[in-house]
Design a protein around this motif. Sequence first.
Motif, PDB file in Angstrom:
ATOM      1  N   GLN A  45       0.819  -1.213   0.000  1.00 34.65           N
ATOM      2  CA  GLN A  45       0.000   0.000   0.000  1.00 34.65           C
ATOM      3  C   GLN A  45       0.849   1.256   0.000  1.00 34.65           C
ATOM      4  N   GLY A  69     -11.917  -1.604  -2.541  1.00 32.14           N
ATOM      5  CA  GLY A  69     -11.651  -1.454  -1.108  1.00 32.14           C
ATOM      6  C   GLY A  69     -11.268  -0.046  -0.712  1.00 32.14           C
ATOM      7  N   LYS A 120      -0.100  13.205  -4.036  1.00 30.04           N
ATOM      8  CA  LYS A 120       0.216  13.818  -2.751  1.00 30.04           C
ATOM      9  C   LYS A 120      -0.893  14.730  -2.243  1.00 30.04           C
ATOM     10  N   GLY A 122      -3.821  14.059  -1.236  1.00 32.92           N
ATOM     11  CA  GLY A 122      -4.584  13.564  -0.087  1.00 32.92           C
ATOM     12  C   GLY A 122      -6.067  13.459  -0.355  1.00 32.92           C
ATOM     13  N   CYS A 124      -7.127  11.940  -3.261  1.00 33.43           N
ATOM     14  CA  CYS A 124      -7.285  10.806  -4.179  1.00 33.43           C
ATOM     15  C   CYS A 124      -6.829   9.544  -3.466  1.00 33.43           C
ATOM     16  N   MET A 125      -7.402   8.446  -3.849  1.00 33.67           N
ATOM     17  CA  MET A 125      -6.952   7.177  -3.278  1.00 33.67           C
ATOM     18  C   MET A 125      -6.121   6.422  -4.304  1.00 33.67           C
ATOM     19  N   GLN A 148       3.438  10.267   0.819  1.00 32.63           N
ATOM     20  CA  GLN A 148       2.997  11.504   1.479  1.00 32.63           C
ATOM     21  C   GLN A 148       1.465  11.602   1.510  1.00 32.63           C
ATOM     22  N   GLY A 149       0.854  11.284   0.378  1.00 32.45           N
ATOM     23  CA  GLY A 149      -0.606  11.424   0.293  1.00 32.45           C
ATOM     24  C   GLY A 149      -1.344  10.156   0.648  1.00 32.45           C
ATOM     25  N   GLN A 150      -0.618   9.114   1.076  1.00 30.38           N
ATOM     26  CA  GLN A 150      -1.204   7.810   1.410  1.00 30.38           C
ATOM     27  C   GLN A 150      -2.116   7.344   0.284  1.00 30.38           C
ATOM     28  N   SER A 151      -1.577   7.353  -0.908  1.00 28.03           N
ATOM     29  CA  SER A 151      -2.365   6.934  -2.058  1.00 28.03           C
ATOM     30  C   SER A 151      -1.569   5.898  -2.843  1.00 28.03           C
TER      31      SER A 151
END
Lengths: 227, 497
Positions: A45, A69, A120, A122, A124-125, A148-151
Amino acid sequence: MNALLQQLQNRQLIWQASQTEAPYEHCQSTGFSALDQLLGGGWPQHNVIELQSHGACAELQLIQKALAGSGSELLQIWINPPANLCAEYLLQQKRPLHQVLQLNAPRTADALWAAELCLKSGSCMDVLLWQNNLNLTQLKRLQLAAAQGQSQLYFFRPAVAEQQLLPWALSLQLTPATTGLQIRILKRKGGWQQQELVLPWAELYPHFIKPELQQKQYSKPPLSRVS
Amino acid sequence: MSAQMEFWLYLYFPQLQLDKLLLLQNTTAALSTQDKSHHLDLTAPLAIVGADHQLLQLNSAARQAGLTLGMGLASAASLCHQLQLVPHQAEQEQQQLQQLAQLLYQYCADIALQADSGLVLKLSPMLALYGGAIQFWQQIQQVLQQAGYQYHFATAQQPLVARLLAQQHWDQFLLQSDKIQQQLKALPLQHAQLPDKLQEQLQRLGLAQLGDVLKIPQAELVRRFGVEMLQYLQQLTGTKPALLLFIQPAEHFEQQLELLYEMERSDQLLGPLQHLFGLLQLYLQQRDQLAYQLELCLLQRQDQQQQLQLHSAQGEYQSKDWLKISELQLERLKLKKPVIQLKLILRRNGPRYAQYKTLFAGHLGAGKAQLYSALQLLSLLQARLGKEQVKSPCLLNDLLPEQASSYAGALEPQAAIAGTLAAVRPAFLVDPPLALDAEQQQQLQLHYGPERLSSGWWQQQSQHRDYYVGQNAQGQWLWLYRNLQQPEQLYVQGYFS
């Protein structure tokens, strides 16, 4: 233990095979148990994943479970997809259409810029990017942006003959075979290479390939049924 | 201090145009290192010249060279031959004054513009609000300091007195009328702004200071010098209220900025633009509004101009956000001619409302820090890629796949279409459908089908199609159809992916 070895280990200069147990911090299941096993848990991830293929061979079907998910509150970005998106397909995947953005960026620099910004931001997934080439610096920038954006970035590109060594978290080569999709790991962070798997088509396209139907394949539509 | 007492503050700006040049140079200094030859050197002697060839404003280098205000052009040139001259632009100064007044409007309700580069502020109603004169003055001083213009000031119970003292550079913030009167009485007659004829007559009588005039009974003066004298004295003593036109906050935002020198590259424009966006931010903040659309005009040599439309889907007021959007657009822009002036117009704005952020956004979004919201992201993408390159798919109410799937504006909510979804649809559609030749059709392997789709008989070309899923020689999964009118020919409608 040898005093010298102990000293080296204290300074963390020795790599031990036992450290390969958990190569990724977080994994998301792919929805295919055989593939999960091959990947050591699932998709890494907040990273960049490369999928090499000639297209139209279930590459989206592989990541479809992961996309579903991600939830529907955040945006899904498609950058330079090979053809127009089918709205009915997206609705089948329970994805609200206004949460999907398609970007057309003819210039490579623009496409990469857009991918990095989306990753980045944040908001968007998942970002899906179709492109032919990528170099080391560009990959590093995308990886940092994703962290950084957890994507998540899925990078689709045509299969290339000579392999450039890039530090992908995961890179897969997909080739269609008669019984199913052949998945080969080109690069996997902290894992062994050269492993293969053939995922049967019936698992990938359960909605139109029924196992019993697979026996009777025909190459021409039965003309007799046309009146 | 009694409640009835009126007090006025006069602010006098002696060199608006020159100060503006200095300010502009500071903001663009970083960008202009390489081409110094194009523009004015503000460290060398420089003067602003009026229409009657008199020096109106001087910089410090010019003063050191021995020049004084009011000097003629000929004598100035003989004293300092490398003097740079800039024509005086009264209109531009008036604009700056207007800007200053708008700035101060946030702190003082009654402000009037004066013809000779001055502002009159009515103090008395404001003092109760600020809890004292000194606090109020500190606030005003802070604003003036940020604006960066030179100024002189004075306070008095009558606007005219305050003006006379401010133009004499008295620079005292006092609310004691005896001290002010004392200062006023010592004012030489030639600075009292009397009509020329009156001043001459009074001086012939041997009166040198304003105090001498005020000692004479008013009725006597009026009998001898007429109505003009009466009007002057009434203004000076405040027996008749001053006629002042107080400013109103601007209805819409339109600002222009003259550039110091011609700019040929679009990235150079960012410095001056920042100044304009700063003004915009102030305008929006005062009204608690957001800007959605701006128009930026780049005025160029030979009366040409290029226009840019800046959009923000979410609405922004901060100068840094607008700067980011304009930076992306300027990158794509090719300047046809060097730019000499910028003009920023606010086209669409709206009230600012609280922007809600979810505190607990489910299991995935929790703790996810947002750098940009979805709408901000959209604005940035549109600014760089172009508005038509960013879109969202949408579903139309039609049976034929190529008509049903279309595109709508990005992130626009769409009306739901009733009915059940078809089970087998590919991810990608080929538009227009691709006809397969005989050899390709031979190599196909069909796996699923047929699914019959018929378009409405009321439509122009009613079609009946049978859809199949097939795999070609390369192992790619295709969505194929054939038309019932022409059953031998197969078309590729889409790709399963």
